[in-house]
Structures are given as structure tokens and as C-alpha cells.
Design a protein around this motif. Structure first.
Motif, PDB file in Angstrom:
ATOM      1  N   CYS A  89     -50.256  51.483 -22.382  1.00 41.65           N
ATOM      2  CA  CYS A  89     -50.016  52.689 -22.131  1.00 41.65           C
ATOM      3  C   CYS A  89     -51.645  53.294 -21.944  1.00 41.65           C
ATOM      4  O   CYS A  89     -52.167  53.218 -22.647  1.00 41.65           O
ATOM      5  N   VAL A  90     -51.460  54.260 -20.711  1.00 37.42           N
ATOM      6  CA  VAL A  90     -52.785  54.795 -20.459  1.00 37.42           C
ATOM      7  C   VAL A  90     -52.534  55.936 -19.912  1.00 37.42           C
ATOM      8  O   VAL A  90     -51.855  56.272 -18.954  1.00 37.42           O
ATOM      9  N   LYS A  91     -53.372  57.059 -20.452  1.00 42.18           N
ATOM     10  CA  LYS A  91     -53.271  58.546 -19.947  1.00 42.18           C
ATOM     11  C   LYS A  91     -54.887  58.933 -19.347  1.00 42.18           C
ATOM     12  O   LYS A  91     -55.688  58.216 -19.793  1.00 42.18           O
ATOM     13  N   GLU A  92     -54.620  59.826 -18.580  1.00 47.99           N
ATOM     14  CA  GLU A  92     -55.719  60.409 -18.070  1.00 47.99           C
ATOM     15  C   GLU A  92     -55.828  61.733 -18.290  1.00 47.99           C
ATOM     16  O   GLU A  92     -55.014  62.478 -18.269  1.00 47.99           O
ATOM     17  N   ALA A  93     -56.967  62.330 -18.778  1.00 47.60           N
ATOM     18  CA  ALA A  93     -57.314  63.802 -19.133  1.00 47.60           C
ATOM     19  C   ALA A  93     -58.105  64.127 -18.193  1.00 47.60           C
ATOM     20  O   ALA A  93     -59.125  63.672 -17.581  1.00 47.60           O
TER      21      ALA A  93
ATOM     22  N   THR B  64     -59.606  46.396 -28.291  1.00 47.79           N
ATOM     23  CA  THR B  64     -59.140  45.354 -27.517  1.00 47.79           C
ATOM     24  C   THR B  64     -60.257  44.745 -26.652  1.00 47.79           C
ATOM     25  O   THR B  64     -59.910  43.739 -25.865  1.00 47.79           O
ATOM     26  N   ILE B  65     -61.272  45.597 -26.370  1.00 50.34           N
ATOM     27  CA  ILE B  65     -62.152  45.081 -25.267  1.00 50.34           C
ATOM     28  C   ILE B  65     -63.017  43.720 -25.754  1.00 50.34           C
ATOM     29  O   ILE B  65     -63.301  43.703 -26.994  1.00 50.34           O
ATOM     30  N   SER B  66     -63.028  42.871 -25.078  1.00 47.73           N
ATOM     31  CA  SER B  66     -63.645  41.548 -25.546  1.00 47.73           C
ATOM     32  C   SER B  66     -64.797  41.129 -24.799  1.00 47.73           C
ATOM     33  O   SER B  66     -65.424  40.105 -25.182  1.00 47.73           O
ATOM     34  N   ASN B  67     -65.359  41.749 -23.920  1.00 42.87           N
ATOM     35  CA  ASN B  67     -66.492  41.424 -23.163  1.00 42.87           C
ATOM     36  C   ASN B  67     -67.805  42.200 -23.634  1.00 42.87           C
ATOM     37  O   ASN B  67     -68.926  41.750 -23.027  1.00 42.87           O
ATOM     38  N   ILE B  68     -67.595  43.122 -24.652  1.00 44.52           N
ATOM     39  CA  ILE B  68     -68.874  43.386 -25.156  1.00 44.52           C
ATOM     40  C   ILE B  68     -68.754  43.484 -26.768  1.00 44.52           C
ATOM     41  O   ILE B  68     -67.627  43.298 -27.063  1.00 44.52           O
ATOM     42  N   THR B  69     -69.794  43.615 -27.063  1.00 49.22           N
ATOM     43  CA  THR B  69     -70.044  43.630 -28.747  1.00 49.22           C
ATOM     44  C   THR B  69     -69.606  44.691 -29.365  1.00 49.22           C
ATOM     45  O   THR B  69     -69.822  45.932 -29.027  1.00 49.22           O
ATOM     46  N   ASP B  70     -68.642  44.724 -30.465  1.00 47.56           N
ATOM     47  CA  ASP B  70     -68.074  45.765 -31.346  1.00 47.56           C
ATOM     48  C   ASP B  70     -67.911  47.028 -30.777  1.00 47.56           C
ATOM     49  O   ASP B  70     -68.317  48.086 -30.915  1.00 47.56           O
ATOM     50  N   PRO B  71     -66.821  46.858 -29.614  1.00 47.68           N
ATOM     51  CA  PRO B  71     -66.353  48.124 -29.105  1.00 47.68           C
ATOM     52  C   PRO B  71     -66.004  49.202 -29.752  1.00 47.68           C
ATOM     53  O   PRO B  71     -65.997  50.171 -29.542  1.00 47.68           O
TER      54      PRO B  71
ATOM     55  N   HIS C 215     -60.376  54.513 -28.705  1.00 49.87           N
ATOM     56  CA  HIS C 215     -59.246  54.501 -27.633  1.00 49.87           C
ATOM     57  C   HIS C 215     -59.731  54.720 -26.434  1.00 49.87           C
ATOM     58  O   HIS C 215     -59.200  54.482 -25.336  1.00 49.87           O
ATOM     59  N   LEU C 216     -61.182  54.955 -26.129  1.00 45.24           N
ATOM     60  CA  LEU C 216     -61.656  55.254 -24.630  1.00 45.24           C
ATOM     61  C   LEU C 216     -61.493  54.177 -23.844  1.00 45.24           C
ATOM     62  O   LEU C 216     -62.100  52.887 -24.209  1.00 45.24           O
ATOM     63  N   ILE C 217     -61.211  54.319 -22.665  1.00 46.27           N
ATOM     64  CA  ILE C 217     -61.267  53.190 -21.428  1.00 46.27           C
ATOM     65  C   ILE C 217     -62.306  53.557 -20.399  1.00 46.27           C
ATOM     66  O   ILE C 217     -63.162  52.570 -20.083  1.00 46.27           O
ATOM     67  N   GLY C 218     -62.462  54.908 -20.064  1.00 43.71           N
ATOM     68  CA  GLY C 218     -63.397  55.078 -18.756  1.00 43.71           C
ATOM     69  C   GLY C 218     -63.379  56.514 -18.378  1.00 43.71           C
ATOM     70  O   GLY C 218     -62.555  57.316 -19.242  1.00 43.71           O
ATOM     71  N   GLY C 219     -63.904  56.938 -17.414  1.00 46.46           N
ATOM     72  CA  GLY C 219     -63.980  58.213 -16.964  1.00 46.46           C
ATOM     73  C   GLY C 219     -65.131  58.475 -15.838  1.00 46.46           C
ATOM     74  O   GLY C 219     -65.840  57.390 -15.155  1.00 46.46           O
ATOM     75  N   SER C 220     -65.211  59.570 -15.268  1.00 47.59           N
ATOM     76  CA  SER C 220     -65.987  59.829 -14.143  1.00 47.59           C
ATOM     77  C   SER C 220     -66.178  61.419 -14.364  1.00 47.59           C
ATOM     78  O   SER C 220     -65.726  62.236 -14.905  1.00 47.59           O
ATOM     79  N   ILE C 221     -67.646  61.924 -13.579  1.00 45.47           N
ATOM     80  CA  ILE C 221     -67.906  63.210 -13.550  1.00 45.47           C
ATOM     81  C   ILE C 221     -68.375  63.479 -11.842  1.00 45.47           C
ATOM     82  O   ILE C 221     -68.810  62.370 -11.366  1.00 45.47           O
TER      83      ILE C 221
ATOM     84  N   THR D 272     -59.973  58.108 -19.526  1.00 48.22           N
ATOM     85  CA  THR D 272     -58.987  57.438 -19.393  1.00 48.22           C
ATOM     86  C   THR D 272     -58.831  57.234 -21.073  1.00 48.22           C
ATOM     87  O   THR D 272     -59.885  56.642 -21.453  1.00 48.22           O
ATOM     88  N   ARG D 273     -57.686  56.992 -21.752  1.00 45.46           N
ATOM     89  CA  ARG D 273     -57.684  56.445 -23.092  1.00 45.46           C
ATOM     90  C   ARG D 273     -56.459  55.568 -23.197  1.00 45.46           C
ATOM     91  O   ARG D 273     -55.377  55.803 -22.389  1.00 45.46           O
TER      92      ARG D 273
END
Length: 244
Positions: A90-94, A122-129, A5-11, A34-35
């Protein structure tokens, strides 16, 4: 345990001043994730954040910090673009936020890091997401410790949908409380963890190839993701006749 489910994030971090022990500082750590909420995997109620000390050319484990989920919000679609046609998006942020106290000031760098698997299928630009994890890192330099520096911070969310044949304008502006000069660049995402323990799969979910690596045992390798083919790279994350 499920995790596709992971999309991205930051610290980011904020120096709060001197700690209760001489020669230490206190920091407020802010981590966002984000997920894809069209999947049925929720955010973790608690996460393990790793704090590592520089050791030669690498890092060694120093402290594990458990952080509770602070808040969760839904990210709206941009109704001025084609995204209003995509009702299933649908995207949520924690937000995970915690004050870390009495961190010794040292003549080496620290690294805050969080590792979690896995990414959105659904990510298509990296292998085996669906079997590729993510690592978020924030470096705290020796100089930043001494002067109680703040990291750059941004609460801007990039657009959720990019529309074909329409201009793409990304606002990635960040702020720095100290007035430091900020430099921006594209970089490849980092992998972290792996599929062990995913959906009942064999293996230790808290191992270094598990979906929730234990920072006490798993120092981040800082390996970049593998792009799907020669078309994609860090400077060209998706095909376009006009370079980004």
C-alpha cells in the motif's frame, strides 16, 4: 508522534513572474511525498519548508514556509506484473503546493529544502532505516532567478514492485517548460533529522536530530545515507546480475 513510513518525494518550482516588491519574483512550489500506508502513520497536515540563501560554500536560513496538505492519493499496483500477488502493498502520495511571493532576486543561489524522519523499516539496502530521515532539495540558481526559469517536472511514479526474473523498464521522463536540456543521473539519498521525539522517545522532535527538524534552526547537512554493505551504492541500489 510516529514517523516510520517515508518512501520518497520530490520538489519542483514554477516561476510566476515579478512580485509586488521591485526586484522580487513569485514562485509556485510543488512538493510530493510517498509513504507506506500499510503503516499507521498518516501524512502531516502541515509541513515546514525551508528557504536558504547561498553563503560562501554553504547556506544560511532565509525563510520558513508552512505548507498545508493539498491532496492525498493512492498509487495503484501494476496489475501486469507479479505485484497483483502482493495484496499487502500500500503506497500513497501527498501533494503540498504553495505560492511563495516576493522572493528577492539575488546574485547567489537559493535552496528549497524539506527534512523529515523516518524511512520505511522494510528498507534493506541502507543501515537503520527506521531511524534515518530524508532531505528533499531544490536549487534555484542566480541565473534562473533572473530569467524566471522553471524547474523540470515529472508526475511519473516508478513501479512499486520489482519482480524477480522479469525485465525492469523505468520511465523517469521529465518535462521542462523552457525547453532546457535535461541530464539524468543516479545519486545517493540524503539523510535528514533523526529519531528524537519518535513514538514518545526522549528529545526535541523539532531539533536537528528530531523527526521534524525546524528549518529555522537546522540548515540541511546534505549528508548521504549509509549503505548496508559493500554490495550497495548509488549506482547499484539493489543486487542484479545485469547492471542498471
Amino acid at each position: 508522534v510516529h514517523a516510520e513510513h517515508l518512501i520518497g518525494g520530490s520538489i519542483s518550482y514554477q516561476c510566476l513572474g515579478n512580485g509586488s516588491v521591485p526586484g522580487t519574483k513569485n514562485y509556485r512550489i510543488r512538493l510530493t511525498l510517498t509513504r507506506d500506508c500499510s503503516q499507521f502513520t498518516p501524512f502531516d497536515n502541515n509541513i515546514d519548508l525551508g528557504l536558504f540563501q547561498q553563503n560562501g560554500s554553504g547556506y544560511s536560513f532565509y525563510r520558513k514556509i508552512q505548507v498545508a496538505l493539498t491532496s492525498e492519493t493512492s498509487i495503484p499496483l501494476d496489475q501486469k506484473s507479479c505485484s497483483f500477488l502482493l495484496y499487502s502493498v500500500c503506497v500513497k502520495e501527498a501533494l503540498y503546493q504553495i505560492d511563495v511571493t516576493d522572493v528577492p532576486v539575488i546574485a547567489r543561489n537559493y535552496m528549497f529544502s524539506y527534512q523529515r524522519c523516518c524511512r520505511n523499516m522494510t528498507i534493506s539496502n541502507i543501515t537503520d532505516p527506521g531511524r534515518t530521515g530524508s532531505t528533499l532539495v531544490m536549487e534555484l540558481t542566480a541565473e534562473a532567478q533572473n530569467i524566471c526559469n522553471q524547474s523540470a517536472f515529472s508526475d511519473i511514479i516508478p513501479p512499486l514492485v520489482v519482480c524477480a526474473n522479469q525485465p525492469l523498464d523505468l520511465n523517469l521522463n521529465s518535462a521542462d517548460q523552457d525547453g532546457d536540456v535535461l541530464v539524468y543521473e543516479f545519486c545517493a539519498p540524503l539523510t535528514g533529522g533523526g529519531p528524537e521525539g519518535l513514538g514518545g522517545n526522549a528529545g526535541n522532535p523539532n531539533g536537528c536530530n528530531g523527526i521534524k527538524p525546524d528549518p529555522a534552526q537546522c540548515i540541511p547537512t546534505l549528508r548521504e545515507v549509509t549503505y548496508a554493505n559493500n554490495t550497495y551504492n548509488a549506482l547499484n541500489p539493489f543486487p542484479s546480475e545485469t547492471p542498471i
